[in-house]
Design a protein around this motif. Structure first.
Motif, PDB file in Angstrom:
ATOM      1  N   PHE A  28     -18.383  -7.197  16.741  1.00 17.84           N
ATOM      2  CA  PHE A  28     -17.627  -8.355  17.273  1.00 17.84           C
ATOM      3  C   PHE A  28     -16.431  -8.676  16.401  1.00 17.84           C
ATOM      4  CE2 PHE A  28     -17.009 -12.281  19.498  1.00 17.84           C
ATOM      5  CZ  PHE A  28     -16.611 -13.201  18.542  1.00 17.84           C
ATOM      6  N   SER A  29     -16.609  -8.588  15.095  1.00 21.78           N
ATOM      7  CA  SER A  29     -15.544  -8.990  14.175  1.00 21.78           C
ATOM      8  C   SER A  29     -14.308  -8.109  14.286  1.00 21.78           C
ATOM      9  CB  SER A  29     -16.056  -8.971  12.732  1.00 21.78           C
ATOM     10  OG  SER A  29     -16.451  -7.661  12.374  1.00 21.78           O
ATOM     11  N   SER A  30     -14.434  -6.947  14.891  1.00 21.37           N
ATOM     12  CA  SER A  30     -13.294  -6.041  15.007  1.00 21.37           C
ATOM     13  C   SER A  30     -12.457  -6.295  16.257  1.00 21.37           C
ATOM     14  CB  SER A  30     -13.776  -4.591  15.015  1.00 21.37           C
ATOM     15  OG  SER A  30     -14.499  -4.311  16.191  1.00 21.37           O
ATOM     16  N   ARG A  52      -8.799 -10.374  14.359  1.00 18.69           N
ATOM     17  CA  ARG A  52      -9.998 -10.243  13.551  1.00 18.69           C
ATOM     18  C   ARG A  52      -9.911 -11.080  12.289  1.00 18.69           C
ATOM     19  NH1 ARG A  52     -10.501  -4.019  12.183  1.00 18.69           N
ATOM     20  NH2 ARG A  52     -12.127  -4.821  10.841  1.00 18.69           N
ATOM     21  N   GLY A  53      -8.727 -11.224  11.720  1.00 17.97           N
ATOM     22  CA  GLY A  53      -8.580 -12.023  10.508  1.00 17.97           C
ATOM     23  C   GLY A  53      -8.482 -13.514  10.772  1.00 17.97           C
ATOM     24  N   GLY A  54      -8.190 -13.877  12.008  1.00 17.56           N
ATOM     25  CA  GLY A  54      -8.138 -15.286  12.375  1.00 17.56           C
ATOM     26  C   GLY A  54      -6.941 -16.044  11.843  1.00 17.56           C
ATOM     27  N   VAL A  55      -5.926 -15.326  11.376  1.00 13.05           N
ATOM     28  CA  VAL A  55      -4.786 -15.998  10.743  1.00 13.05           C
ATOM     29  C   VAL A  55      -3.671 -16.213  11.759  1.00 13.05           C
ATOM     30  CG1 VAL A  55      -3.018 -15.784   8.958  1.00 13.05           C
ATOM     31  CG2 VAL A  55      -5.350 -14.983   8.517  1.00 13.05           C
ATOM     32  N   ARG A  56      -3.104 -17.401  11.756  1.00  8.45           N
ATOM     33  CA  ARG A  56      -1.960 -17.772  12.594  1.00  8.45           C
ATOM     34  C   ARG A  56      -2.122 -17.306  14.047  1.00  8.45           C
ATOM     35  NH1 ARG A  56       0.893 -16.202   8.025  1.00  8.45           N
ATOM     36  NH2 ARG A  56       1.509 -14.216   8.983  1.00  8.45           N
ATOM     37  N   PRO A  57      -3.116 -17.792  14.744  1.00  6.02           N
ATOM     38  CA  PRO A  57      -3.273 -17.398  16.148  1.00  6.02           C
ATOM     39  C   PRO A  57      -2.129 -17.910  17.005  1.00  6.02           C
ATOM     40  CG  PRO A  57      -4.794 -19.173  15.579  1.00  6.02           C
ATOM     41  CD  PRO A  57      -4.149 -18.734  14.306  1.00  6.02           C
ATOM     42  N   PRO A  58      -1.655 -17.088  17.915  1.00 14.50           N
ATOM     43  CA  PRO A  58      -0.590 -17.527  18.815  1.00 14.50           C
ATOM     44  C   PRO A  58      -1.137 -18.380  19.958  1.00 14.50           C
ATOM     45  CG  PRO A  58      -1.183 -15.269  19.303  1.00 14.50           C
ATOM     46  CD  PRO A  58      -2.010 -15.678  18.119  1.00 14.50           C
ATOM     47  N   ARG A  66      -2.254 -29.011  21.000  1.00 12.93           N
ATOM     48  CA  ARG A  66      -3.359 -29.670  21.704  1.00 12.93           C
ATOM     49  C   ARG A  66      -4.631 -28.828  21.690  1.00 12.93           C
ATOM     50  NH1 ARG A  66      -3.029 -30.502  27.019  1.00 12.93           N
ATOM     51  NH2 ARG A  66      -1.638 -28.726  27.425  1.00 12.93           N
ATOM     52  N   PHE A  67      -4.465 -27.513  21.744  1.00 17.79           N
ATOM     53  CA  PHE A  67      -5.604 -26.600  21.789  1.00 17.79           C
ATOM     54  C   PHE A  67      -5.727 -25.869  20.459  1.00 17.79           C
ATOM     55  CE2 PHE A  67      -5.695 -25.641  26.675  1.00 17.79           C
ATOM     56  CZ  PHE A  67      -5.677 -27.000  26.927  1.00 17.79           C
ATOM     57  N   THR A  68      -6.972 -25.557  20.091  1.00 16.12           N
ATOM     58  CA  THR A  68      -7.235 -24.781  18.882  1.00 16.12           C
ATOM     59  C   THR A  68      -8.260 -23.703  19.188  1.00 16.12           C
ATOM     60  OG1 THR A  68      -6.819 -26.719  17.486  1.00 16.12           O
ATOM     61  CG2 THR A  68      -7.977 -24.858  16.487  1.00 16.12           C
ATOM     62  N   ILE A  69      -7.908 -22.468  18.859  1.00 15.28           N
ATOM     63  CA  ILE A  69      -8.842 -21.354  19.028  1.00 15.28           C
ATOM     64  C   ILE A  69      -9.446 -21.017  17.673  1.00 15.28           C
ATOM     65  CG2 ILE A  69      -7.055 -19.577  18.739  1.00 15.28           C
ATOM     66  CD1 ILE A  69      -8.567 -17.888  20.820  1.00 15.28           C
ATOM     67  N   SER A  70     -10.720 -20.702  17.670  1.00 16.32           N
ATOM     68  CA  SER A  70     -11.392 -20.318  16.436  1.00 16.32           C
ATOM     69  C   SER A  70     -12.489 -19.311  16.760  1.00 16.32           C
ATOM     70  CB  SER A  70     -11.974 -21.541  15.723  1.00 16.32           C
ATOM     71  OG  SER A  70     -12.930 -22.186  16.544  1.00 16.32           O
ATOM     72  N   ARG A  71     -12.954 -18.630  15.734  1.00 18.30           N
ATOM     73  CA  ARG A  71     -14.011 -17.654  15.950  1.00 18.30           C
ATOM     74  C   ARG A  71     -15.048 -17.773  14.846  1.00 18.30           C
ATOM     75  NH1 ARG A  71     -11.355 -11.985  16.138  1.00 18.30           N
ATOM     76  NH2 ARG A  71     -13.527 -11.283  16.227  1.00 18.30           N
ATOM     77  N   ASP A  72     -16.272 -17.423  15.185  1.00 17.84           N
ATOM     78  CA  ASP A  72     -17.354 -17.393  14.222  1.00 17.84           C
ATOM     79  C   ASP A  72     -17.979 -16.009  14.334  1.00 17.84           C
ATOM     80  OD1 ASP A  72     -19.730 -17.582  12.779  1.00 17.84           O
ATOM     81  OD2 ASP A  72     -20.055 -19.670  13.337  1.00 17.84           O
ATOM     82  N   ASN A  73     -17.630 -15.127  13.421  1.00 22.52           N
ATOM     83  CA  ASN A  73     -18.099 -13.752  13.510  1.00 22.52           C
ATOM     84  C   ASN A  73     -19.601 -13.626  13.247  1.00 22.52           C
ATOM     85  OD1 ASN A  73     -15.556 -12.748  14.140  1.00 22.52           O
ATOM     86  ND2 ASN A  73     -15.006 -12.434  11.989  1.00 22.52           N
ATOM     87  N   ALA A  74     -20.155 -14.579  12.527  1.00 17.82           N
ATOM     88  CA  ALA A  74     -21.593 -14.548  12.272  1.00 17.82           C
ATOM     89  C   ALA A  74     -22.388 -14.873  13.535  1.00 17.82           C
ATOM     90  CB  ALA A  74     -21.941 -15.527  11.166  1.00 17.82           C
ATOM     91  N   LYS A  75     -21.786 -15.700  14.407  1.00 18.79           N
ATOM     92  CA  LYS A  75     -22.465 -16.111  15.634  1.00 18.79           C
ATOM     93  C   LYS A  75     -21.943 -15.394  16.867  1.00 18.79           C
ATOM     94  CE  LYS A  75     -23.585 -20.745  13.954  1.00 18.79           C
ATOM     95  NZ  LYS A  75     -23.451 -22.215  14.190  1.00 18.79           N
ATOM     96  N   ASN A  76     -20.961 -14.507  16.679  1.00 17.28           N
ATOM     97  CA  ASN A  76     -20.354 -13.782  17.810  1.00 17.28           C
ATOM     98  C   ASN A  76     -19.819 -14.726  18.885  1.00 17.28           C
ATOM     99  OD1 ASN A  76     -21.166 -11.491  16.463  1.00 17.28           O
ATOM    100  ND2 ASN A  76     -22.171 -10.550  18.229  1.00 17.28           N
TER     101      ASN A  76
END
Length: 125
Positions: A28-30, A52-58, A66-76
């Motif tokens: 998932f992290s890839s 995959r690095g989660g840096v500066r998402p477009p 208004r919106f924020t995207i984030s990921r949790d690679n441990a929880k997929n």
């Protein structure tokens, strides 16, 4: 990878919703993950992506700030936090994933190989 989106619903203007997309499968992290949306009578459009690095998402200009995207690679999981919602945010929201997408193609749905089933977001005025 298989994707399952959830968290949609009905909310009033100015309200908030959090969409979640759970992924099954390995590595998932890839993956680069993204959210797209399709409003009534409209084409599917890009909302946000996170690499995959989660840096500066477009983000799409219409949702910036208004919106924020984030990921949790441990929880997929990938999450889309939506604040200050407007009626024009009403749409079916889809999560998508790609292992091979390049930066210049992040905004284009055709480069994402994997899609969730969509979750309806309705913002009432």
């Amino acid at each position: 990878v298989q994707l399952q989106a959830s968290g949609g619903g009905l909310v009033q203007t100015g309200g908030s919703l959090s969409l979640s997309c759970a992924a099954s499968g390995s590595a998932f992290s890839s993956y680069t993950l993204a959210w797209f949306r399709q409003g009534p009578g409209k084409e599917r459009e890009f909302v946000a992506a996170i690499r995959r690095g989660g840096v500066r998402p477009p983000y799409a200009d219409s949702v910036k700030g208004r919106f924020t995207i984030s990921r949790d690679n441990a929880k997929n999981t990938v999450t889309l936090q939506m604040n200050s919602l407007k009626p024009e945010d009403t749409a079916v929201y889809y999560c998508a994933a790609s292992r091979t997408i390049i930066s210049s193609s992040l905004y284009d749905s055709q480069y994402y190989a994997y899609w969730g089933q969509g979750t309806q977001v309705t913002v009432s005025s």
